[in-house]
Design a protein around this motif. Structure first.
Motif, PDB file in Angstrom:
ATOM      1  N   HIS A 204      -3.922   4.212   7.458  1.00 35.70           N
ATOM      2  CA  HIS A 204      -3.808   5.675   7.375  1.00 35.70           C
ATOM      3  C   HIS A 204      -3.860   6.317   8.755  1.00 35.70           C
ATOM      4  N   ARG A 205      -4.685   5.775   9.639  1.00 33.97           N
ATOM      5  CA  ARG A 205      -4.737   6.289  11.018  1.00 33.97           C
ATOM      6  C   ARG A 205      -3.372   6.168  11.684  1.00 33.97           C
ATOM      7  N   ASP A 206      -2.741   4.996  11.545  1.00 33.11           N
ATOM      8  CA  ASP A 206      -1.427   4.784  12.155  1.00 33.11           C
ATOM      9  C   ASP A 206      -0.353   5.657  11.502  1.00 33.11           C
ATOM     10  N   LEU A 207      -0.441   5.833  10.181  1.00 31.18           N
ATOM     11  CA  LEU A 207       0.496   6.722   9.488  1.00 31.18           C
ATOM     12  C   LEU A 207       0.389   8.141  10.021  1.00 31.18           C
ATOM     13  N   LEU A 208      -0.829   8.622  10.161  1.00 35.22           N
ATOM     14  CA  LEU A 208      -1.033   9.997  10.632  1.00 35.22           C
ATOM     15  C   LEU A 208      -0.535  10.173  12.061  1.00 35.22           C
ATOM     16  N   GLN A 209      -0.706   9.154  12.886  1.00 37.00           N
ATOM     17  CA  GLN A 209      -0.190   9.236  14.256  1.00 37.00           C
ATOM     18  C   GLN A 209       1.320   9.384  14.261  1.00 37.00           C
ATOM     19  N   GLN A 210       1.997   8.613  13.405  1.00 38.23           N
ATOM     20  CA  GLN A 210       3.453   8.706  13.320  1.00 38.23           C
ATOM     21  C   GLN A 210       3.887  10.069  12.775  1.00 38.23           C
ATOM     22  N   LEU A 211       3.181  10.579  11.789  1.00 41.43           N
ATOM     23  CA  LEU A 211       3.510  11.883  11.221  1.00 41.43           C
ATOM     24  C   LEU A 211       3.298  12.993  12.249  1.00 41.43           C
ATOM     25  N   GLN A 212       2.218  12.917  13.002  1.00 42.60           N
ATOM     26  CA  GLN A 212       1.953  13.930  14.026  1.00 42.60           C
ATOM     27  C   GLN A 212       3.013  13.897  15.119  1.00 42.60           C
ATOM     28  N   ARG A 213       3.436  12.686  15.497  1.00 40.54           N
ATOM     29  CA  ARG A 213       4.499  12.546  16.505  1.00 40.54           C
ATOM     30  C   ARG A 213       5.821  13.129  15.979  1.00 40.54           C
ATOM     31  N   PHE A 214       6.111  12.835  14.741  1.00 45.35           N
ATOM     32  CA  PHE A 214       7.335  13.349  14.124  1.00 45.35           C
ATOM     33  C   PHE A 214       7.298  14.863  14.032  1.00 45.35           C
ATOM     34  N   MET A 215       6.156  15.407  13.635  1.00 42.34           N
ATOM     35  CA  MET A 215       6.006  16.851  13.510  1.00 42.34           C
ATOM     36  C   MET A 215       6.184  17.527  14.873  1.00 42.34           C
ATOM     37  N   ALA A 216       5.606  16.941  15.909  1.00 43.15           N
ATOM     38  CA  ALA A 216       5.728  17.501  17.256  1.00 43.15           C
ATOM     39  C   ALA A 216       7.170  17.526  17.714  1.00 43.15           C
ATOM     40  N   GLN A 217       7.935  16.470  17.393  1.00 50.01           N
ATOM     41  CA  GLN A 217       9.343  16.423  17.762  1.00 50.01           C
ATOM     42  C   GLN A 217      10.134  17.502  17.029  1.00 50.01           C
ATOM     43  N   GLU A 218       9.794  17.715  15.763  1.00 58.73           N
ATOM     44  CA  GLU A 218      10.520  18.708  14.964  1.00 58.73           C
ATOM     45  C   GLU A 218      10.249  20.128  15.429  1.00 58.73           C
TER      46      GLU A 218
ATOM     47  N   GLY B 177       0.803  -1.226   0.000  1.00 54.28           N
ATOM     48  CA  GLY B 177       0.000   0.000   0.000  1.00 54.28           C
ATOM     49  C   GLY B 177       0.829   1.265   0.000  1.00 54.28           C
ATOM     50  N   LYS B 178       2.012   1.221  -0.609  1.00 55.81           N
ATOM     51  CA  LYS B 178       2.895   2.382  -0.596  1.00 55.81           C
ATOM     52  C   LYS B 178       2.277   3.592  -1.318  1.00 55.81           C
ATOM     53  N   SER B 179       1.614   3.355  -2.445  1.00 58.18           N
ATOM     54  CA  SER B 179       1.038   4.471  -3.206  1.00 58.18           C
ATOM     55  C   SER B 179      -0.017   5.202  -2.383  1.00 58.18           C
ATOM     56  N   SER B 180      -0.867   4.441  -1.710  1.00 58.42           N
ATOM     57  CA  SER B 180      -1.890   5.039  -0.859  1.00 58.42           C
ATOM     58  C   SER B 180      -1.255   5.778   0.318  1.00 58.42           C
ATOM     59  N   ALA B 181      -0.197   5.183   0.881  1.00 55.44           N
ATOM     60  CA  ALA B 181       0.502   5.827   1.992  1.00 55.44           C
ATOM     61  C   ALA B 181       1.169   7.125   1.542  1.00 55.44           C
TER      62      ALA B 181
ATOM     63  N   ASP C 290      16.785   0.663  14.568  1.00 52.25           N
ATOM     64  CA  ASP C 290      16.866   2.027  14.040  1.00 52.25           C
ATOM     65  C   ASP C 290      15.629   2.828  14.465  1.00 52.25           C
ATOM     66  N   PRO C 291      15.774   3.778  15.386  1.00 52.90           N
ATOM     67  CA  PRO C 291      14.613   4.531  15.890  1.00 52.90           C
ATOM     68  C   PRO C 291      13.980   5.456  14.857  1.00 52.90           C
ATOM     69  N   THR C 292      14.642   5.700  13.723  1.00 54.14           N
ATOM     70  CA  THR C 292      14.043   6.546  12.688  1.00 54.14           C
ATOM     71  C   THR C 292      13.078   5.756  11.797  1.00 54.14           C
ATOM     72  N   ILE C 293      13.016   4.424  11.989  1.00 55.34           N
ATOM     73  CA  ILE C 293      12.113   3.580  11.211  1.00 55.34           C
ATOM     74  C   ILE C 293      10.920   3.185  12.081  1.00 55.34           C
ATOM     75  N   GLN C 294       9.730   3.536  11.627  1.00 50.01           N
ATOM     76  CA  GLN C 294       8.510   3.195  12.347  1.00 50.01           C
ATOM     77  C   GLN C 294       7.719   2.169  11.541  1.00 50.01           C
ATOM     78  N   VAL C 295       7.373   1.061  12.181  1.00 51.18           N
ATOM     79  CA  VAL C 295       6.685  -0.036  11.496  1.00 51.18           C
ATOM     80  C   VAL C 295       5.175   0.150  11.609  1.00 51.18           C
ATOM     81  N   ILE C 296       4.497   0.075  10.468  1.00 50.84           N
ATOM     82  CA  ILE C 296       3.045   0.184  10.398  1.00 50.84           C
ATOM     83  C   ILE C 296       2.492  -1.170   9.956  1.00 50.84           C
TER      84      ILE C 296
END
Length: 210
Positions: free
Chosen positions: A194-208, A16-20, A178-184
């Motif tokens: 998509h819910r899990d992807l968005l959670q990881q993106l939001q966490r990453f954004m908050a850290q940045e 599901g890479k294209s959808s992700a 490798d802590p920079t790799i998050q498994v979905i």
């Protein structure tokens, strides 16, 4: 201007890479973050020509070493001509595959030794690496069934199931260190992925932002 971030989507065929990719793209658009999308192999005129060489069937044996070198030749062109200039200009880059694919497919799947991969990676990439990798983990049988439903399979997609099992195991073993790799979990329905992807993106954004 702050340097952009490099986010990579990884996973087996049918994960599901294209959808992700579309999910990540929408997230960045909603946050008004300038971005561009790339793919590997490919992404520049020369790299796209190399992609065709990698994907098509040949009336001869394509050695594991040939496949690996073609992947890194394409990657070198993409990083130098597209990814690095974009990041330097403050753009975020979303990548459909990157170096982790070679470590999993040519390393785990083809059995090329880690030290050989490390030497080539150092030559081509040096210290360059993604800021975040989202690894879509799927059972190989399920992923291949999805890929087959899409239509004709390319040369690599036609490999035996054991090849993809080895590739998946290498993906997961690298991710575990490798802590920079998050498994979905990509065995879930797409809404859950998509819910899990968005959670990881939001966490990453908050850290940045901190």
């Amino acid at each position: 201007m702050p340097r952009g971030k490099f986010i990579v989507i990884e996973g087996l065929e049918g994960a599901g890479k294209s959808s992700a990719m579309a999910c990540v793209k929408n997230f960045l658009t909603e946050h008004a973050i300038p971005h561009r999308q790339v793919r590997e192999p490919g992404g520049t005129p020369m790299a796209e020509a190399i992609r065709a060489l990698v994907k098509q069937p040949w009336m001869e044996t394509v050695t594991a070493e040939t496949e690996l070198l073609l992947m890194y030749a394409s990657r070198a062109q993409l990083v130098a001509n597209v990814i690095e200039p974009s990041l330097a200009q403050g753009e975020w880059v979303i990548g459909d595959r990157h170096d982790l694919s070679s470590r999993a497919y040519q390393g785990g799947g083809r059995g090329i030794a880690d030290e050989k991969l490390a030497s080539l990676r150092q030559l081509v990439l040096g210290e360059f690496q993604p800021d975040l990798t989202l690894l879509l983990d799927i059972e190989p049988q399920r992923g291949l069934a999805r890929a087959q439903a899409r239509g004709d399979l390319d040369r690599i997609e036609q490999e035996e199931l054991a090849f993809f099992k080895r590739t998946r195991q290498r993906y997961l073993s690298i991710a575990a260190t490798d802590p920079t790799i998050q498994v979905i979990d990509a065995n879930q329905d797409m809404a859950a992925v998509h819910r899990d992807l968005l959670q990881q993106l939001q966490r990453f954004m908050a850290q940045e932002l901190n």
